[in-house]
Each structure stands twice: as structure tokens, then as C-alpha cells.
Design a protein around this motif. Structure first.
Motif, short mmCIF file in Angstrom:
data_model
loop_
_atom_site.label_atom_id
_atom_site.label_comp_id
_atom_site.label_asym_id
_atom_site.label_seq_id
_atom_site.Cartn_x
_atom_site.Cartn_y
_atom_site.Cartn_z
N ASP A 84 0.61 -0.94 -0.13
CA ASP A 84 0.12 0.30 -0.77
C ASP A 84 0.62 1.11 0.30
OD1 ASP A 84 -2.44 -1.47 0.19
OD2 ASP A 84 -2.44 -1.02 1.75
N ALA A 85 1.59 1.24 0.56
CA ALA A 85 3.02 1.50 0.92
C ALA A 85 3.88 2.51 -0.74
CB ALA A 85 4.03 2.29 1.68
N VAL A 86 3.84 1.49 -1.07
CA VAL A 86 4.44 1.60 -2.72
C VAL A 86 3.41 2.73 -3.57
CG1 VAL A 86 5.40 0.98 -4.73
CG2 VAL A 86 6.06 -0.09 -2.17
N LEU A 87 2.10 1.89 -3.40
CA LEU A 87 1.07 2.39 -4.25
C LEU A 87 0.75 3.62 -3.57
CD1 LEU A 87 -1.20 -1.00 -4.44
CD2 LEU A 87 0.72 -0.48 -6.13
N SER A 88 0.83 4.44 -3.21
CA SER A 88 0.81 5.97 -2.91
C SER A 88 1.04 6.50 -3.11
CB SER A 88 0.72 5.75 -0.99
OG SER A 88 2.38 6.10 -1.07
N GLN A 89 2.18 6.13 -3.83
CA GLN A 89 3.00 6.94 -5.36
C GLN A 89 2.12 7.35 -6.15
OE1 GLN A 89 6.54 7.75 -4.02
NE2 GLN A 89 5.90 6.81 -2.07
N ASP A 90 2.36 8.36 -7.11
CA ASP A 90 1.89 8.83 -8.47
C ASP A 90 2.76 8.24 -9.39
OD1 ASP A 90 0.19 10.49 -7.15
OD2 ASP A 90 1.33 12.22 -6.43
#
Length: 528
Positions: A84-90
Motif C-alpha cells: 500500500d505504501a508503494v502504491l501511494s506514490q503517483d
């Protein structure tokens, strides 16, 4: 094209060799590159984009974030919170073809485009093209038109500095058509001047005065009755939205869903909306990205922050009357909306919720009041057939990762979790086994361990209370023999997992397990 880029390198993050020629090329092209160790440095340089050297730490500010991915797909498949933290990037810069394929595949169910490029051989023109597409898709570009949106903001008792930060975030939205309904329950010196300053930047701005004795829910419901827009949301007067918040959520809400987003947790000083006084400390952290799972919401496995939703105004006719709550009124509203409409996650992070060192004006510090409110909410939902179907109709026996409680450290230790009976059964036998936690969580864990004959608990651990618990000796971690610290298994059975993990790590313990998911599931089943 000239850009100001914040190169965010938190402590411990490596600087990839492949990035050196890219940085040289950006400087040669006239781009401004600022090196930042803390997010306070990022905020100070007001960048066009943040280039994070550690995508796995998550997005932390309201700027567009482009993250360098270091993790191999295998780790991300095992660690939902890290994913989830990785996917929070744009957007992402990848180092291997396997990473690129994993991200592309992972984004399929989210309907998000995979804005990524390989780090090796990346040039400034290619990066510029990626950034433009990335920012447009994430809602940072200003559209020519959009739906009307009303935000309810309850004010009173806090400094005008908090209110200014909150209202400025509404005025800075890239989406047009944003309005504000201010419900004042107590005086705020300087409020009138702030409203006049902000008025030209909003579609609509009205002020409602409520009685000083009104409950928090009475103020919220007074604001809800004044909504005239297509969509609506709420915003606490000490929180703030990222500029792309409305733009990224509006398409989902217009389709009839309760649109939700992830959040960043920000620590303020107790005295006002500024970072902690120690300039060496990090005050922002990725908090959570809730998945669109209504069953998990009603089972309390996920939490949606009050500022992290946008909803169709058509739902207001069916939410019911003011619940008369002075705590958890936002929780009640979100649950009423989720009862009526499906959840749709933007799979982005676009709001900040702020926390302070002191609890004087943070109602979440009042555990007694919140517990009473949640009991009343549970009483109202217990016999609701729609909620019962949502809770138990999914057939999902894989509990989602627990979001941190409000105000607690957001970055839980990266520990193996114990949830299902087979997780306990997989623990090796014949080794010292300790349960860290002498309260209710410890009792639940001991009950599960007793079902597996190859496991025998050596003792219960407590940091300061030796004696007996559940018929077993209670020991302090520091008093254990060195071979037990080295070879033993340690199950944390407490909400204080961060502090307990730090204690065990300081003693050289290697084999630590988090039983929080099992404890939470057991508690929910018992209360249901």
C-alpha cells in the motif's frame, strides 16, 4: 520545461548509481534539484514534484510523488502494508522488468494507469513526459469544469492558525466548484477576516452559528442540511486536504460510490499547526490506504478518516437524523453512507490528519467517550440486516492488515503476523516460547496456543509486573537467559506492538511474531 524537484532521501535509503546521470542531466537542463532528508525540507522548497528514493516508505506530502522501487515483488506479495505504501506514490521508477510487471499487474483492479519507467537509462525528456502524464491522471492538473462540492467544517475553540490551514486547503483544490459550510459552535478570533480572504477562491462560503452546548453530531448534521452541491465531504478544522483530493475522488463519487482515499499522519506541536520543535525529527508518515471493502469496514478491520471520503449528496436523504453523539459522529456518518453505497478507493493518498503531543483538544484521547459512542453505534447496528449481510456475506477468511489507531505510530514493525490457526500451527516446537502481554490479548493467544500440542508456553512477559498470570510465571524480557533471547519465539499479544518490538530488538531477539490480527478477529467474533 524547467522543474523544481525535491530529491527525498530519508535516513537509510540508498542512492541508486543509475540516478547519477539522470540528476546530472536534470541540472544541465536547468531543473532545480533540492536534496531533502525530512519532509519539512520538502515542504520548505515547494517543489513541483518529489522524487523519493524510498517508495516503500509511502507518500507523505500533497505534492506529486515519484518513487524509486527497491523491493522485489516477492516481498510486496507478502506485505500488504508495504505494498500500500508503494502504491501511494503517483508514479514509479523501476530497477527490473519483474518490478515493472508486478506494478502493472497490481494496478489492474484499481483502474489506475501504470505511470512507470525503468531507472536505467532514464533521460530528462522521458522523465518530463512521465511527470506530465502522472500529474494529469492524479488530478493535479486543473480541469475546465467539474461537479459542485460542499465541505462541512466545524470550528470553535481552536486557534485561527488551525482554521487557516484547513480552509486554505479547500481553496487550493485543483477541482473547480468547491464550497465550504462553516458551522461555528464557539468563538474563533479572526475567523471573519479569514472567511473574507478565502471567499473569492470558493464557489460558495456560508457560516452557520450553532448553540455552544450542541453536540459534535448536531453541528455536523446542521452542516449536512445546508448541502446544495452534487457531492459533499467533511473536514476537521485541524486537518487539511491535498490539492488533488477532490479531483481524484470526484469521478468515483459521481458514479454513486462512497469514494475514499488514503491519509498521511502529521505530528504538530501542542501549541499550534507547526512541525515538532526538534528540527531533526520527521513529522509526517504514510498512514493507511483503506481498500474498498464494506464488510471489512463494518467488521472494524479498516478505518476511514473523516477527511478521506467524498460522497454523492443524493445519499443524504437516507442517512437518518442527528444521532446525538459527541464522539465518533464522523464514524457514524461514514458507516451510514457505507450502508447505502459501495466503497470505491482512489488508491491514492490525498489528505492529512494532524495530531499533537498534547491531548487537550483531541477528542480521540478521550478513550472513555469514544468507547461509549462506539457502544451506542454497535447497539444501533446489531439488528440491522443490511449490515449483517455486509459483515458475514463476503466469505473472506483472510483478515486485512490492521490500520494503526489514530495517534499511534503509523509504521508498525515488519513482523510475521499470526491470524489463523494454521499460522500458530506452523510455529516450530521444542523452543522457548514467550507471550508478551499479560492482559486480555495474552489470554486470547494462550487459548489458541493450547490447541497445538507441539507448542508449550515458557512464560508470560510483562515489562514491569512480575508475578503470575493465567497460571504461568510473568517475567521481564531483560531477565531472560541469553540462549532464550537468541533462540526463543516471542509472540506479542498487545496493542503496544511498536514499543514491545523495540524492547525485544534491543535485547537481541530475532524471532518475533505479531498476534494482533488473531486478537482482533477473536474480539470481533465474541462481541458480535
Amino acid at each position: 520545461m524547467s522543474l523544481r524537484i525535491a530529491l527525498f532521501q530519508p535516513e537509510g535509503a540508498p542512492f541508486p548509481d543509475e540516478l547519477v546521470p539522470l540528476c546530472d542531466g536534470m541540472c544541465a537542463a536547468g531543473w532545480e534539484l533540492r536534496s531533502c532528508r525530512l519532509t519539512r525540507d520538502v515542504e520548505a522548497c515547494r517543489p513541483d514534484v518529489v522524487l523519493s528514493l524510498a517508495a516503500e516508505t509511502g507518500k507523505r506530502t500533497g505534492h506529486p510523488w515519484l518513487g524509486v522501487l527497491h523491493d522485489d515483488p516477492g516481498r510486496l506479495r507478502r506485505d500488504r502494508r508495504r505494498l500500500d505504501a508503494v502504491l501511494s506514490q503517483d508514479g514509479w521508477l523501476t530497477r527490473t522488468a519483474e518490478q515493472a510487471a508486478f506494478l502493472t499487474d497490481s494496478l489492474v483492479p484499481t483502474d489506475r494507469p501504470a505511470h512507470l519507467l525503468p531507472l536505467d537509462g532514464l533521460t530528462p525528456p522521458a522523465l518530463a513526459g512521465l511527470l506530465e502524464a502522472m500529474c494529469d491522471a492524479a488530478g493535479f492538473a486543473t480541469p475546465a469544469s467539474g461537479p459542485s462540492v460542499d465541505y462541512i467544517v466545524r470550528v470553535g475553540g481552536r486557534s485561527i492558525d488551525f482554521v487557516r490551514r484547513c480552509l486554505d486547503s479547500l481553496g487550493a483544490q485543483t477541482a473547480p466548484g468547491v464550497g465550504a459550510i462553516i458551522v461555528r459552535h464557539a468563538p474563533v478570533p479572526g475567523l471573519d477576516a479569514e472567511l473574507e480572504r478565502l471567499r473569492p477562491r470558493l464557489r460558495r462560503l456560508i457560516l452557520i452559528d450553532g448553540p455552544a452546548s450542541a453536540t459534535r453530531s448536531a453541528c455536523l448534521w446542521a452542516g449536512l442540511t445546508a448541502v446544495e452541491a452534487d457531492l459533499f465531504g467533511m473536514l476537521d478544522d485541524d486537518d487539511a486536504l491535498h490539492p488533488n483530493h477532490v479531483a481524484s475522488l470526484a469521478p468515483f463519487a459521481l458514479a454513486g460510490s462512497l469514494a475514499i482515499t488514503g491519509a498521511v499522519q502529521v505530528w504538530d506541536d501542542a501549541s499550534g499547526p507547526v512541525p515538532p520543535a526538534d528540527p531533526r525529527s520527521e513529522h509526517r508518515t504514510f498512514h493507511a490506504m483503506p481498500p474498498p471493502d464494506r464488510g471489512a469496514l463494518f467488521l472494524s478491520r479498516i478505518a476511514i478518516h473523516s477527511s478521506a471520503f467524498l460522497a454523492p449528496s443524493a445519499l443524504l436523504a437516507s442517512i437518518g437524523p442527528d444521532p446525538g453523539l459527541d464522539f465518533a459522529e464522523d464514524t457514524w456518518l461514514i458507516r451510514r453512507l457505507a450502508r447505502l453505497a459501495p466503497l470505491a478507493s482512489s488508491w491514492r493518498v490525498s489528505t492529512d490528519f494532524h495530531w499533537r503531543q498534547g491531548g487537550a483538544d483531541n477528542t480521540a484521547f478521550r478513550a472513555d467517550g469514544r468507547e461509549e459512542a462506539m457502544t451506542r453505534i454497535a447497539d444501533r447496528e446489531r439488528l440491522d440486516p443490511i449490515i449483517a449481510a455486509l459483515r458475514w456475506g463476503g466469505g473472506n477468511d483472510q483478515p486485512l492488515p490492521l490500520p494503526p489507531a489514530w495517534g499511534q505510530p503509523a509504521d508498525r514493525p515488519d513482523l510475521p503476523s499470526l491470524s489463523r490457526p494454521q499460522d500458530f500451527h506452523a510455529l516450530p516446537g521444542g523452543r522457548p516460547l514467550y507471550v508478551y502481554g499479560s492482559g486480555g490479548g495474552g489470554r486470547i493467544v494462550l487459548g489458541e496456543v493450547s490447541k497445538h500440542p507441539h507448542l508449550t508456553v515458557t512464560a508470560v512477559l510483562d515489562s514491569s509486573r512480575p508475578g503470575l498470570a493465567f497460571g504461568l510465571p510473568v517475567l521481564r524480557p531483560a531477565d531472560l537467559p541469553p540462549d532464550h533471547l537468541r533462540d526463543g519465539l516471542f509472540i506479542i499479544a498487545s496493542e503496544h506492538v511498536v514499543a514491545m518490538t523495540a524492547t525485544l530488538h534491543a535485547l537481541g531477539v530475532k524471532h518475533i511474531y505479531d498476534a494482533g490480527p488473531h486478537i482482533r478477529l477473536y474480539t470481533e467474533l465474541r462481541q458480535g
